[in-house]
Motif scaffolding. Structure first.
Motif, PDB file in Angstrom:
ATOM      1  N   HIS A 119      36.529  32.718  24.968  1.00  9.49           N
ATOM      2  CA  HIS A 119      35.614  32.822  26.107  1.00  9.49           C
ATOM      3  C   HIS A 119      35.985  31.730  27.111  1.00  9.49           C
ATOM      4  CE1 HIS A 119      32.319  35.150  23.864  1.00  9.49           C
ATOM      5  NE2 HIS A 119      33.171  34.796  22.914  1.00  9.49           N
ATOM      6  N   LEU A 120      36.229  32.121  28.363  1.00  7.10           N
ATOM      7  CA  LEU A 120      36.524  31.169  29.431  1.00  7.10           C
ATOM      8  C   LEU A 120      35.800  31.590  30.702  1.00  7.10           C
ATOM      9  CD1 LEU A 120      40.399  30.634  29.149  1.00  7.10           C
ATOM     10  CD2 LEU A 120      38.629  28.985  28.521  1.00  7.10           C
ATOM     11  N   THR A 121      35.575  30.630  31.591  1.00  7.17           N
ATOM     12  CA  THR A 121      35.048  30.975  32.905  1.00  7.17           C
ATOM     13  C   THR A 121      36.119  31.712  33.703  1.00  7.17           C
ATOM     14  OG1 THR A 121      35.788  28.916  33.930  1.00  7.17           O
ATOM     15  CG2 THR A 121      33.583  28.917  32.918  1.00  7.17           C
ATOM     16  N   THR A 122      35.675  32.419  34.729  1.00  6.62           N
ATOM     17  CA  THR A 122      36.615  33.151  35.580  1.00  6.62           C
ATOM     18  C   THR A 122      37.620  32.211  36.221  1.00  6.62           C
ATOM     19  OG1 THR A 122      34.777  34.643  36.071  1.00  6.62           O
ATOM     20  CG2 THR A 122      36.764  34.871  37.413  1.00  6.62           C
ATOM     21  N   GLU A 123      37.150  31.064  36.670  1.00  4.68           N
ATOM     22  CA  GLU A 123      38.082  30.127  37.307  1.00  4.68           C
ATOM     23  C   GLU A 123      39.104  29.603  36.312  1.00  4.68           C
ATOM     24  OE1 GLU A 123      38.335  26.381  40.402  1.00  4.68           O
ATOM     25  OE2 GLU A 123      36.375  26.943  39.574  1.00  4.68           O
ATOM     26  N   SER A 124      38.718  29.426  35.064  1.00 10.25           N
ATOM     27  CA  SER A 124      39.687  28.985  34.057  1.00 10.25           C
ATOM     28  C   SER A 124      40.771  30.037  33.852  1.00 10.25           C
ATOM     29  CB  SER A 124      38.975  28.700  32.732  1.00 10.25           C
ATOM     30  OG  SER A 124      38.068  27.627  32.862  1.00 10.25           O
ATOM     31  N   VAL A 125      40.378  31.309  33.867  1.00  4.76           N
ATOM     32  CA  VAL A 125      41.371  32.383  33.756  1.00  4.76           C
ATOM     33  C   VAL A 125      42.293  32.377  34.967  1.00  4.76           C
ATOM     34  CG1 VAL A 125      41.690  34.886  33.638  1.00  4.76           C
ATOM     35  CG2 VAL A 125      39.852  33.804  32.337  1.00  4.76           C
ATOM     36  N   ALA A 126      41.722  32.212  36.154  1.00  6.12           N
ATOM     37  CA  ALA A 126      42.531  32.164  37.367  1.00  6.12           C
ATOM     38  C   ALA A 126      43.468  30.957  37.352  1.00  6.12           C
ATOM     39  CB  ALA A 126      41.628  32.122  38.596  1.00  6.12           C
ATOM     40  N   ALA A 127      42.979  29.824  36.881  1.00  5.55           N
ATOM     41  CA  ALA A 127      43.812  28.626  36.803  1.00  5.55           C
ATOM     42  C   ALA A 127      44.966  28.830  35.824  1.00  5.55           C
ATOM     43  CB  ALA A 127      42.968  27.425  36.397  1.00  5.55           C
ATOM     44  N   PHE A 128      44.699  29.519  34.715  1.00  2.00           N
ATOM     45  CA  PHE A 128      45.757  29.852  33.762  1.00  2.00           C
ATOM     46  C   PHE A 128      46.829  30.694  34.452  1.00  2.00           C
ATOM     47  CE2 PHE A 128      47.244  32.889  30.399  1.00  2.00           C
ATOM     48  CZ  PHE A 128      47.925  31.972  29.604  1.00  2.00           C
ATOM     49  N   GLY A 129      46.415  31.700  35.218  1.00  2.00           N
ATOM     50  CA  GLY A 129      47.386  32.504  35.942  1.00  2.00           C
ATOM     51  C   GLY A 129      48.178  31.690  36.947  1.00  2.00           C
ATOM     52  N   GLU A 130      47.511  30.755  37.617  1.00  2.00           N
ATOM     53  CA  GLU A 130      48.196  29.902  38.586  1.00  2.00           C
ATOM     54  C   GLU A 130      49.172  28.965  37.885  1.00  2.00           C
ATOM     55  OE1 GLU A 130      49.311  28.270  42.250  1.00  2.00           O
ATOM     56  OE2 GLU A 130      48.393  30.180  41.697  1.00  2.00           O
ATOM     57  N   LEU A 131      48.807  28.457  36.712  1.00  2.00           N
ATOM     58  CA  LEU A 131      49.737  27.651  35.910  1.00  2.00           C
ATOM     59  C   LEU A 131      51.000  28.446  35.617  1.00  2.00           C
ATOM     60  CD1 LEU A 131      50.228  25.139  33.882  1.00  2.00           C
ATOM     61  CD2 LEU A 131      49.326  26.703  32.169  1.00  2.00           C
ATOM     62  N   LEU A 132      50.844  29.702  35.232  1.00  2.00           N
ATOM     63  CA  LEU A 132      52.008  30.537  34.951  1.00  2.00           C
ATOM     64  C   LEU A 132      52.827  30.769  36.220  1.00  2.00           C
ATOM     65  CD1 LEU A 132      50.240  33.174  32.684  1.00  2.00           C
ATOM     66  CD2 LEU A 132      51.679  31.283  31.912  1.00  2.00           C
ATOM     67  N   ARG A 133      52.148  31.051  37.312  1.00  2.86           N
ATOM     68  CA  ARG A 133      52.871  31.285  38.576  1.00  2.86           C
ATOM     69  C   ARG A 133      53.691  30.072  38.983  1.00  2.86           C
ATOM     70  NH1 ARG A 133      52.947  30.770  43.999  1.00  2.86           N
ATOM     71  NH2 ARG A 133      51.290  29.194  44.005  1.00  2.86           N
ATOM     72  N   ARG A 134      53.193  28.902  38.651  1.00  2.00           N
ATOM     73  CA  ARG A 134      53.904  27.657  38.983  1.00  2.00           C
ATOM     74  C   ARG A 134      54.949  27.286  37.939  1.00  2.00           C
ATOM     75  NH1 ARG A 134      48.667  23.783  40.419  1.00  2.00           N
ATOM     76  NH2 ARG A 134      47.803  25.066  42.111  1.00  2.00           N
ATOM     77  N   GLY A 135      55.181  28.157  36.988  1.00  2.00           N
ATOM     78  CA  GLY A 135      56.194  27.864  35.976  1.00  2.00           C
ATOM     79  C   GLY A 135      55.771  26.844  34.954  1.00  2.00           C
ATOM     80  N   GLY A 136      54.464  26.752  34.671  1.00  2.00           N
ATOM     81  CA  GLY A 136      53.967  25.837  33.650  1.00  2.00           C
ATOM     82  C   GLY A 136      53.605  24.465  34.149  1.00  2.00           C
ATOM     83  N   VAL A 137      53.653  24.250  35.467  1.00  2.00           N
ATOM     84  CA  VAL A 137      53.351  22.939  36.047  1.00  2.00           C
ATOM     85  C   VAL A 137      51.896  22.895  36.482  1.00  2.00           C
ATOM     86  CG1 VAL A 137      53.858  21.350  37.948  1.00  2.00           C
ATOM     87  CG2 VAL A 137      55.725  22.582  36.799  1.00  2.00           C
ATOM     88  N   TRP A 138      51.220  21.787  36.158  1.00  2.00           N
ATOM     89  CA  TRP A 138      49.835  21.572  36.581  1.00  2.00           C
ATOM     90  C   TRP A 138      49.636  20.101  36.908  1.00  2.00           C
ATOM     91  CZ3 TRP A 138      46.373  25.228  37.712  1.00  2.00           C
ATOM     92  CH2 TRP A 138      45.060  24.821  37.972  1.00  2.00           C
TER      93      TRP A 138
END
Length: 475
Positions: free
Chosen positions: A212-231
């Motif tokens: 279970h995650l918040t919507t923003e956490s899911v979106a942040a996960f997708g953004e992490l992937l889009r950035r190639g694993g960089v956060w």
């Protein structure tokens, strides 16, 4: 700007170069054809340009992701591989030797991390139920003991057991539970502090489901992937693993209710689906994390609906708006609409002072409570207190939503009198599911049915508990 802790910066659509009219058109499509939407977040060039929750769902509430959980388990595997603790060629029988059944076949001995990640072990269908029937105390043994239909590595068959085994392998080589490992290596560094997990009876996380995650956490996960694993300037996940996990490794196909699902037939990666554009993590009933690197775009959705409709809406309405900003006035209209999103409370009258008692009829398909359960509805200030048997007591609002947590997990409810029937919607609000309670005052009978039954069984009492500890029912 939201006052809560945020993971991603915000921007108006026009400032980011995306059309608010296209986002609004996607919203129209979702509300018209995609079942019951619960939340939406659109991230363009690393900034949130649209976000909304259909009340009673809300920004700070974690939501069950179902099989979107698998994509997080894939990242845990990649972290273990990056640490040198695991490899794609490692065999299950070598990493988990104490969980190998006697007489395991030669093919069972050859199953590797790669076969599990790509779901190409060779079983003819999802092995979950049959494997648990075979070995109720150990799904790993059950999986390895089943007969195989095709050679490993040759055919993709969607198989929940594979991800369960990957979770156990990560735990064995790291010495930590999957939730604890991902907390330390992924969620805490990203600032995610609302990760909750459903578990099997032993206490282990499912791995293939239950996050279970918040919507923003899911979106942040997708953004992490889009950035190639960089956060935050740190390489949290090895870039080569992100590229490998989100690349096609095997052909795929999926037919649902007799209809081909277009965005599930472009190939399968390592617990990610390839899409017509980019890739996505998918969970039952429309839980989606869609990543479209070519458009610098991430879309997160939670829902009680059907995923292909969500993806169709993204391709047909959202993508054409990238690079075509609308006016600030259009942005303001969209923002106002997103703030006012709501599911409709049960219509009808309050009928103050009216109480009713009944016994539950469980003959209807999808009953959430056993037959004969005592049901009482007592008026309170502006609403009702509903008792369902001896354990569940739920607060219900009229025209608004009231929250209670009788067994630990929140239930948000609204109801009304409709002539001689009392009706209420009970949302198990950290999941996609709700129960419609209908009490016939004249007959003294009631029904309580799921809008869509949870995949972990029909018991409302079970799903009102925190943490939920179960496994899929087996005969």
């Amino acid at each position: 700007m939201p006052s809560r802790h945020t993971l991603l910066p915000r921007s108006a659509p026009a400032a980011s170069g995306i059309s608010s009219r296209s986002i609004a058109a996607m919203l129209d499509r979702l509300e018209a054809r995609s079942g019951e939407s619960h939340s939406l977040m659109v991230v363009h060039r690393g900034q949130v340009v649209a976000e909304g929750w259909w009340a009673p769902y809300s920004a700070d509430r974690p939501h069950l992701l179902y099989s979107l959980t698998k994509s997080f388990t894939s990242i845990a595997v990649g972290l273990a591989i990056g640490d040198g603790l695991l490899s794609l060629d490692d065999r299950v029988v070598d990493v988990l030797p104490d969980r190998v059944p006697a007489g395991v076949s030669e093919q069972g001995r050859r199953i590797t991390v790669h076969h599990l990640l790509s779901m190409t072990a060779g079983h003819p269908a999802d092995s979950l139920t049959e494997a648990w029937e075979r070995e109720p105390g150990d799904l790993v043994k059950g999986f390895l003991g089943l007969p195989f239909a095709t050679a490993e590595g040759t055919r993709h068959v969607y198989d929940n057991s594979t991800t369960y085994i990957l979770a156990r392998m990560v735990e064995r080589v790291t010495g930590r539970g999957l939730p604890e490992f991902l907390d330390a290596r992924l969620f805490t560094p990203m600032g995610i502090d609302h990760a909750e997990w459903d578990r099997v009876a032993s206490g282990a996380a499912f791995g293939f489901h239950g996050l279970h995650l918040t919507t923003e956490s899911v979106a942040a996960f997708g953004e992490l992937l889009r950035r190639g694993g960089v956060w935050g300037g740190r390489q949290l996940v090895p870039r080569d693993w992100v590229e490998l996990a989100t690349s096609r490794h095997i052909g795929s196909g999926w037919v649902l209710d007799g209809s081909d699902q277009a965005d599930f037939s472009h190939g399968y990666g390592y617990q990610f689906w390839m899409s017509r554009h980019g890739y996505h993590g998918h969970g039952s009933y429309g839980q989606q994390c869609v990543v479209i690197p070519s458009h610098d775009l991430v879309v997160a959705v939670t829902a009680q609906g059907e995923s292909q409709s969500v993806l169709d809406a993204v391709w047909e309405y959202l993508l054409p708006g990238v690079g075509h900003a609308a006016s600030p006035q259009d942005d303001a209209i969209l923002a106002d609409r997103l703030r006012r999103l709501s599911l409709r409370p049960v219509p009808g009258s309050a009928d103050p002072g009216r109480a009713v008692s009944a016994r539950l009829d469980a003959s209807a398909e999808g009953s959430a409570l056993p037959g004969g359960t005592a049901v009482t509805v007592d008026p309170t200030d502006g609403g009702w207190r509903v008792r369902l048997g001896s354990l569940l007591e739920v607060e219900v609002g009229h025209g608004d939503w009231r929250e209670s947590a009788p067994l630990g997990r929140p239930i948000v409810a609204a109801g009304a009198w409709q002539g001689g029937t009392y009706a209420a919607d009970l949302y198990v609000i950290t999941t996609p599911h709700r129960v419609r309670l209908a009490v016939d005052a004249d007959a003294g009978t009631a029904t309580a049915t799921w809008s869509t039954p949870p995949l972990t069984g029909p018991s409302l009492e079970l799903h009102a508990r925190s943490p939920l500890m179960t496994r899929p029912d087996v005969a």
